[in-house]
Structure formats: C-alpha cells, structure tokens
Design a protein around this motif. Structure first.
Motif, PDB file in Angstrom:
ATOM      1  N   TYR A 135     -43.486 -18.349 -66.454  1.00 32.00           N
ATOM      2  CA  TYR A 135     -43.360 -17.037 -67.114  1.00 32.00           C
ATOM      3  C   TYR A 135     -44.318 -16.012 -66.496  1.00 32.00           C
ATOM      4  CZ  TYR A 135     -40.064 -18.698 -70.565  1.00 32.00           C
ATOM      5  OH  TYR A 135     -38.941 -19.183 -71.169  1.00 32.00           O
ATOM      6  N   LEU A 136     -45.475 -16.470 -66.030  1.00 36.14           N
ATOM      7  CA  LEU A 136     -46.389 -15.577 -65.298  1.00 36.14           C
ATOM      8  C   LEU A 136     -45.719 -15.062 -64.024  1.00 36.14           C
ATOM      9  CD1 LEU A 136     -49.787 -17.477 -65.606  1.00 36.14           C
ATOM     10  CD2 LEU A 136     -49.456 -15.070 -66.152  1.00 36.14           C
ATOM     11  N   LEU A 137     -45.138 -15.990 -63.278  1.00 34.69           N
ATOM     12  CA  LEU A 137     -44.437 -15.654 -62.033  1.00 34.69           C
ATOM     13  C   LEU A 137     -43.320 -14.646 -62.307  1.00 34.69           C
ATOM     14  CD1 LEU A 137     -44.411 -16.653 -59.035  1.00 34.69           C
ATOM     15  CD2 LEU A 137     -42.729 -18.353 -59.733  1.00 34.69           C
ATOM     16  N   LEU A 138     -42.558 -14.919 -63.343  1.00 24.09           N
ATOM     17  CA  LEU A 138     -41.430 -14.065 -63.711  1.00 24.09           C
ATOM     18  C   LEU A 138     -41.899 -12.664 -64.122  1.00 24.09           C
ATOM     19  CD1 LEU A 138     -38.344 -14.010 -64.326  1.00 24.09           C
ATOM     20  CD2 LEU A 138     -38.898 -14.769 -66.622  1.00 24.09           C
ATOM     21  N   THR A 139     -42.943 -12.613 -64.960  1.00 19.13           N
ATOM     22  CA  THR A 139     -43.415 -11.340 -65.508  1.00 19.13           C
ATOM     23  C   THR A 139     -44.000 -10.429 -64.438  1.00 19.13           C
ATOM     24  OG1 THR A 139     -43.869 -12.408 -67.617  1.00 19.13           O
ATOM     25  CG2 THR A 139     -44.971 -10.319 -67.223  1.00 19.13           C
ATOM     26  N   PHE A 140     -44.786 -10.996 -63.525  1.00 28.79           N
ATOM     27  CA  PHE A 140     -45.512 -10.152 -62.574  1.00 28.79           C
ATOM     28  C   PHE A 140     -44.772  -9.902 -61.266  1.00 28.79           C
ATOM     29  CE2 PHE A 140     -48.954 -11.845 -65.282  1.00 28.79           C
ATOM     30  CZ  PHE A 140     -49.402 -10.624 -65.774  1.00 28.79           C
ATOM     31  N   LEU A 141     -43.918 -10.839 -60.851  1.00 27.10           N
ATOM     32  CA  LEU A 141     -43.290 -10.690 -59.535  1.00 27.10           C
ATOM     33  C   LEU A 141     -41.785 -10.420 -59.567  1.00 27.10           C
ATOM     34  CD1 LEU A 141     -45.132 -13.468 -57.483  1.00 27.10           C
ATOM     35  CD2 LEU A 141     -45.672 -11.049 -57.646  1.00 27.10           C
ATOM     36  N   LEU A 142     -41.087 -10.981 -60.542  1.00 31.37           N
ATOM     37  CA  LEU A 142     -39.616 -10.902 -60.490  1.00 31.37           C
ATOM     38  C   LEU A 142     -39.021  -9.863 -61.436  1.00 31.37           C
ATOM     39  CD1 LEU A 142     -38.701 -14.711 -60.297  1.00 31.37           C
ATOM     40  CD2 LEU A 142     -38.937 -13.101 -58.429  1.00 31.37           C
ATOM     41  N   ALA A 143     -39.370  -9.955 -62.716  1.00 31.64           N
ATOM     42  CA  ALA A 143     -38.682  -9.154 -63.734  1.00 31.64           C
ATOM     43  C   ALA A 143     -38.728  -7.643 -63.475  1.00 31.64           C
ATOM     44  CB  ALA A 143     -39.242  -9.482 -65.109  1.00 31.64           C
ATOM     45  N   PRO A 144     -39.906  -7.058 -63.193  1.00 33.06           N
ATOM     46  CA  PRO A 144     -39.929  -5.596 -63.004  1.00 33.06           C
ATOM     47  C   PRO A 144     -39.078  -5.147 -61.816  1.00 33.06           C
ATOM     48  CG  PRO A 144     -42.151  -6.461 -63.337  1.00 33.06           C
ATOM     49  CD  PRO A 144     -41.262  -7.629 -63.112  1.00 33.06           C
ATOM     50  N   GLN A 145     -39.078  -5.961 -60.743  1.00 28.17           N
ATOM     51  CA  GLN A 145     -38.309  -5.587 -59.551  1.00 28.17           C
ATOM     52  C   GLN A 145     -36.809  -5.614 -59.841  1.00 28.17           C
ATOM     53  OE1 GLN A 145     -40.199  -4.382 -57.291  1.00 28.17           O
ATOM     54  NE2 GLN A 145     -42.002  -5.179 -58.354  1.00 28.17           N
ATOM     55  N   LEU A 146     -36.370  -6.660 -60.540  1.00 26.24           N
ATOM     56  CA  LEU A 146     -34.952  -6.765 -60.885  1.00 26.24           C
ATOM     57  C   LEU A 146     -34.551  -5.621 -61.809  1.00 26.24           C
ATOM     58  CD1 LEU A 146     -34.659 -10.617 -61.444  1.00 26.24           C
ATOM     59  CD2 LEU A 146     -33.473  -9.316 -59.695  1.00 26.24           C
ATOM     60  N   ARG A 147     -35.442  -5.306 -62.751  1.00 24.57           N
ATOM     61  CA  ARG A 147     -35.148  -4.232 -63.714  1.00 24.57           C
ATOM     62  C   ARG A 147     -35.049  -2.882 -62.991  1.00 24.57           C
ATOM     63  NH1 ARG A 147     -33.240  -1.471 -66.206  1.00 24.57           N
ATOM     64  NH2 ARG A 147     -33.234  -0.847 -68.379  1.00 24.57           N
ATOM     65  N   LYS A 148     -35.946  -2.668 -62.051  1.00 25.60           N
ATOM     66  CA  LYS A 148     -35.969  -1.417 -61.290  1.00 25.60           C
ATOM     67  C   LYS A 148     -34.695  -1.251 -60.455  1.00 25.60           C
ATOM     68  CE  LYS A 148     -38.840  -1.057 -57.762  1.00 25.60           C
ATOM     69  NZ  LYS A 148     -40.119  -0.921 -57.027  1.00 25.60           N
TER      70      LYS A 148
END
Length: 314
Positions: free
Chosen positions: A19-32
C-alpha cells in the motif's frame, strides 16, 4: 503468523508495504493520467492494442485468483455457521455475491467497502482487546502481547519445538525478503484496489485517500501479531494436553468443516500439541471460540470475516 511465528511477519510487512508503494508511486500517476483501468493506461502509454490486451488478460487472471481466496473465506464462515463442509459454504457465498454485485454496481461496491472496513475493524479489535484483558489484565494488546510471547518461549522449549519468535526457521533470510517483496508488488498491482483511486475527484485526493488507507491498514496489521500470539498461547495452554474425551465443544464444530483435525497419534488419549492440526484459514474466525469470548463476540467476528470476503469478492 499464528502457525509460522516470526516468519509469518513477511505477509504483514509485504501487504502493508504494497500500500505504501501504491500510494506514493502508482496511484497519483494513474489518477493524473485520467484513465479508469490499468489496461487503458498501458494501451495508451505504449500505443499498442496488443499491450492493452495482455494487460486485460492479466487483470482477469489476477482478479480470478484473488476471488478464489475471498470466496474460500466466505466458505469458512458459512461452513462454520451452518456446520457444513466449507465447499458448500463457498457455493452459497458465490450466489450471495452475484446477487448483490448485480444490483449495486460500482458505486454500491465502493460504499460496501466502507461499510466492510467499519464492521471488519470493530470485529477484529474487540476479540483481541478482550483476550488481552483476559490474559494480561491490560486492554492494550499492542503493548501486552510481549508478556505472552515470553511465556510461550518457555513452553516451546519444554515441548522441544522451534521457538515462535526465532527467525528464518521456515526458510532463509533471502526467502523471507523475496516473499515480502513479491507481496508488496502483488498488493500494489491488485486491480480492485487500483481502480478505487478513480472514485476520488483529484490527484491530491488520491494521495490523501492512500494515506488514510495506510492508517487504517496499519491499525489492522499491527493487531494481527497480538491476535496470533494470544490464539496460539490459549491453544497451547488450554487445548493441547487435554483428554480427547474432554475437549471444548467448539472443536467438533470445526472438525465438521474439514479444517481442523485431532488425531491421537500415540494412543494415550491426550491431545498433544503436535497432534492438533489447524488450518491457517480458520485461525481468525475460530479464535473467539478458542478463547471462550461468548456468542456475541463470535457472531461479531463472523460478521467481520463475512463482510471482508463478500465485499472484496464483489
């Protein structure tokens, strides 16, 4: 964790780290990027329909595999409540999920996740707090379970089994790290988790939703080692060493599900620790009964386990 001891911590650390990996590296980029699914993102990123198709197939395989685990969980709960084999319990769970997923759609499933967590965390914390009071007279299990582990060390030595807190008894340090890394990558890539970040309006909101998720996930996973230690301690001190004719009533109900076996290997009429074979799938659900916490807490745990299994599978 209850069965493996220290080595089981790789699961907790891996899932939380995911979840750390997802929150900081993946989720914001996908959302953007503004796409709603991972296959859409990959297809656009590599300008390839073949890549999009591979990603879609991978998503279906992951979802199918993950659903098996969730449906097995619902089978354990329904099997125990109706005292039937867990296979029949799983089939009942499938019918329930198909029914309400069809009615609720994506928005319904999102709010179901919110309700699930509230039920799950209350159902999880109440038994562990009660057990902490019962065993250590301290209502804070996160601070008190170290005393129980100290007592278990001496019991492990008496029984001549590998100590609960000794690391790398099930594999090497590198296997522990490899398992942890694999679970981190797997958790960060779960399709049903990634798409949750599209249910918020902005990139900033996606980051904050991840931060709140980490707080609540931490509350759950920091409680798991205490839960495991209390469960193992009660089994070692109150069930193992008992006469086979004088076992608690809960043992028969779990034997009926096919997930617990009690075999008197040496024929002495006493259930030894090594003769008690408990499936790791039933530990969370069975612990309130093992600790004799009463029908209300047992029912609450069943509700929490059912909420987790059904909403995630949905």
């Amino acid at each position: 964790v209850m069965i493996l001891g220290y080595d089981g911590l790789a699961y907790i650390m891996g899932w939380t780290g995911g979840y750390l990996l997802l929150t900081f590296l993946l989720a914001p980029q996908l959302r953007k990027y503004g796409r709603y699914t991972v296959p859409e993102f990959i297809g656009d990123r590599y300008k390839s329909n073949a890549a999009r198709l591979i990603a879609a197939v991978a998503t279906i395989i992951i979802s199918f595999t993950y659903s098996i685990g969730q449906l097995s969980g619902s089978g354990v709960v329904i099997g125990r409540l109706l005292e039937v084999n867990t296979i029949i319990g799983t089939l009942i769970g499938v019918v329930l999920i198909a029914f309400y997923s069809a009615l609720g759609g994506m928005k319904g499933i999102t709010w179901t996740q919110v309700a699930q967590y509230l039920v799950l965390i209350i159902a999880y914390l109440i038994p562990v707090i009660f057990m902490s009071l019962q065993l250590t007279q301290n209502p804070l299990p996160w601070l008190s379970y170290g005393d129980v582990i100290s007592e278990m060390k001496s019991i492990d030595q008496e029984l001549g089994i590998s100590e609960y807190v000794v690391p790398f008894t099930e594999g090497s340090k590198w296997q522990f790290i490899a398992l942890m890394f694999t679970l981190m990558a797997g958790t960060a890539g779960l399709p049903h988790v990634i798409v949750r970040f599209y249910t918020v309006r902005t990139m900033k909101a996606a980051r904050w939703s991840g931060a709140w998720a980490l707080l609540f996930i931490g509350l759950l996973y920091l409680s798991a080692p205490a839960y495991a230690a209390f469960s193992r301690f009660i089994l070692m001190t109150e069930v193992a060493g008992s006469s086979l004719n004088n076992l608690p009533a809960w043992t028969q109900a779990w034997v009926d599900t096919g997930r617990l076996s009690l075999a008197d290997g040496n024929g002495d009429g006493i259930l030894q620790w090594t003769e008690l074979v408990i499936s790791n799938d039933i530990v969370v659900m069975a612990t309130p009964e093992i600790a004799n916490l009463g029908i209300f807490v047992i029912g609450l745990m069943a509700a929490g386990a059912m909420a987790a299994a059904l909403s995630t599978a949905g």
